[in-house]
Design a protein around this motif. Sequence first.
Motif, short mmCIF file in Angstrom:
data_model
loop_
_atom_site.label_atom_id
_atom_site.label_comp_id
_atom_site.label_asym_id
_atom_site.label_seq_id
_atom_site.Cartn_x
_atom_site.Cartn_y
_atom_site.Cartn_z
N LYS A 1 6.87 1.88 9.79
CA LYS A 1 5.65 2.59 10.93
C LYS A 1 5.93 0.87 11.60
CE LYS A 1 1.03 3.18 10.66
NZ LYS A 1 0.23 4.80 11.09
N LEU B 1 -4.20 -0.53 7.92
CA LEU B 1 -3.43 1.09 7.39
C LEU B 1 -4.73 1.97 6.69
CD1 LEU B 1 -0.42 0.94 8.53
CD2 LEU B 1 -0.23 0.02 5.79
N SER C 1 -7.08 3.84 8.70
CA SER C 1 -6.51 4.52 9.59
C SER C 1 -5.22 5.55 8.71
CB SER C 1 -5.25 4.04 10.31
OG SER C 1 -4.05 3.80 9.17
N GLN C 2 -4.89 5.74 7.81
CA GLN C 2 -4.52 6.80 6.42
C GLN C 2 -5.63 7.65 6.47
OE1 GLN C 2 -1.48 6.43 4.44
NE2 GLN C 2 -0.76 6.87 6.35
N TYR D 1 -6.33 10.74 -2.65
CA TYR D 1 -6.01 11.09 -1.18
C TYR D 1 -4.49 11.62 -1.01
CZ TYR D 1 -9.91 7.99 -0.84
OH TYR D 1 -11.03 7.60 -0.91
N VAL E 1 3.45 -3.75 4.03
CA VAL E 1 3.01 -4.33 5.69
C VAL E 1 3.46 -6.06 5.19
CG1 VAL E 1 1.02 -4.58 6.47
CG2 VAL E 1 1.39 -3.22 4.95
N THR F 1 0.32 -1.28 0.28
CA THR F 1 -0.10 0.06 0.00
C THR F 1 0.72 1.26 -0.13
OG1 THR F 1 -1.80 1.28 1.50
CG2 THR F 1 -0.05 -0.29 2.44
N ALA F 2 -0.37 2.63 0.50
CA ALA F 2 1.19 3.58 0.02
C ALA F 2 0.97 4.50 1.74
CB ALA F 2 0.93 4.30 -1.09
N LEU F 3 1.95 5.20 2.02
CA LEU F 3 1.65 5.97 2.99
C LEU F 3 2.02 7.31 2.62
CD1 LEU F 3 3.50 3.94 6.15
CD2 LEU F 3 0.93 4.48 5.30
N TYR F 4 1.55 8.56 2.77
CA TYR F 4 1.86 9.94 2.91
C TYR F 4 2.80 10.40 3.73
CZ TYR F 4 -0.64 9.54 -1.45
OH TYR F 4 -1.79 9.18 -2.56
N ILE G 1 -6.56 3.77 -0.90
CA ILE G 1 -5.21 4.35 -0.48
C ILE G 1 -4.68 5.48 -1.48
CG2 ILE G 1 -3.05 3.71 0.56
CD1 ILE G 1 -5.11 6.52 2.60
N LEU H 1 2.58 -5.48 13.04
CA LEU H 1 2.47 -4.99 12.04
C LEU H 1 4.13 -4.63 11.81
CD1 LEU H 1 -0.60 -3.36 10.71
CD2 LEU H 1 0.07 -6.09 10.58
#
Lengths: 306, 217
Positions: free
Chosen positions: A256, B71, B74-75, B147, A101, A86-89, B125, A263
């Motif tokens: 994270k 995840l 929560s994002q 997003y 993950v 997935t992706a995080l910003y 996301i 996780l």
Amino acid sequence: MPPKPALNWGLLPPSFLLPSSTPSPSLFLPTTARRTIKSIHAPRPDRFAHNPNLPALGATTTAALDRKAATLPLRTGALAIKRGMTALYDAETGKRMPCTVLQLERNEVVALKTRPQHGYWAVQVGAGWKHPSNVTRPLLGHYASAGVSPKRWLAEFRVKDQAGMVGVGEAIGAGWFKEGQFVDARSKSRGMGFEGGMKKHGWGGQPASHGNSLTHRAMGSSGGGQGSGSRVHPGKNMAGRMGAERVTVQNLKVLKVDEPNGLVVVNGCVGGPKGCIVQIQDAIKKPWPEITMPLSNSTTAEAVAA
Amino acid sequence: MRPLARLKPLLRLSRACKQHQRFLSTTTEPANAWTSTLAALTKPRKPAKEIPTFKPPPSARQICADPIAALTASQLTQLDPTGARTRLFSRKNPEVARVGDVLLVRLKNGDPFAGVCLNIRRRGIDTGILLRGQLTRVGVEMWYKVYSPNVEGIEVVQRREKRARRARLYYMRMPKHDMGSVENIVRQYQRKRAALGTGGSKSKDSAKKNNTKRGRK
């Protein structure tokens, strides 16, 4: 030609008849027979030692361990299951970071490998769970001696020295890794089956036209003729089984950590399909994370002794 | 228990005994191996030692069965607290932005970009939209992550009259179907909106048919 017989001093004429250059036999006759080859040249310098002042590489196991010490992590890693990407910003820059993950599943220390007993320092970690009826009796005994449930996966993580030993039976959770640190991830890549050279090695193939017929994806030549041996050299890349091999991705940043859910989210991608098992350990090419080991040295020493 | 497990060694033994007797040269009686081994073999074997097994610790996979969804959720609470962005691209919403609509993306740093939406890639996301517009009379296509914190707002400038019957309108890249510049449409839309006085406030969103969204907060 038969070998020349050795000069028999006893058959020589008396010393006063010999020329003055011939020494007296009684003085130089060897008392013991010695057959050696004596080099008249000085020993040649080691062609691998670029700096002659450096000490020579030892051939002992201790020397080998010393050489390896710089690239061995200080503490053990853990086994995780790849759950997907997935992706995080990034909160400040708004930059998107693709991430993988990983979920730690029932990690426990099963055994320790020690220098005196096994020749190296390592921690054997088990993950998952297997029904005891599906485990052979020797392995059941192995798990029982560690006081842990039968494990689905087992892996050994080498550590530098005794300080990296953890107590047998101890659990390793996601909190073992800290946000911001770097890890290396090892896993088995997706198996592609038998693949041609174009896909496996990225070859260009052959033209679609210009008189080409039926050979568009073939490997072409496999080597030179006269002059290079008229043979295929060992290790020549060819079509064959692709993938399903161990792949290490180095220096993945931990973005994270979610301890209750087990996780660990790392930046970037990890080899293998979803659900595959991934070995994660502190990155060897980054400074070691500043984490106090959970066990004091005294307790680890006891564990090692036991 | 396998009742026939002992049959094989017994048969083997009896065969061996028979062979012994067959030799004429053997004068001595064969050792009474048969009875002694029979006794040993028929003796019940000691039961295997019980190996203790331990209970497994709680499974993280059971606690968190779908980490990606967790995840993402929560994002989204941080990236889209009002849920407006999600609603704009949710299939359940009748006023959803569809392909073929002219969308305007306002960015935090940089000029806004408007164009006709060729593709909506719904991936949680990672949901993104592909807009085709013109800059200096050159056709330009831009992907925007819905997003992304850099996207301040997404507005529907003009809806397509008829619903597109394709999911991806890549044919609009062809000169025959190219929409060209959407600058005039956007200017007209902005003028109309300014006249209605809905420029900065959120009050008249529903009054306008298009599902506009301004600002994330």
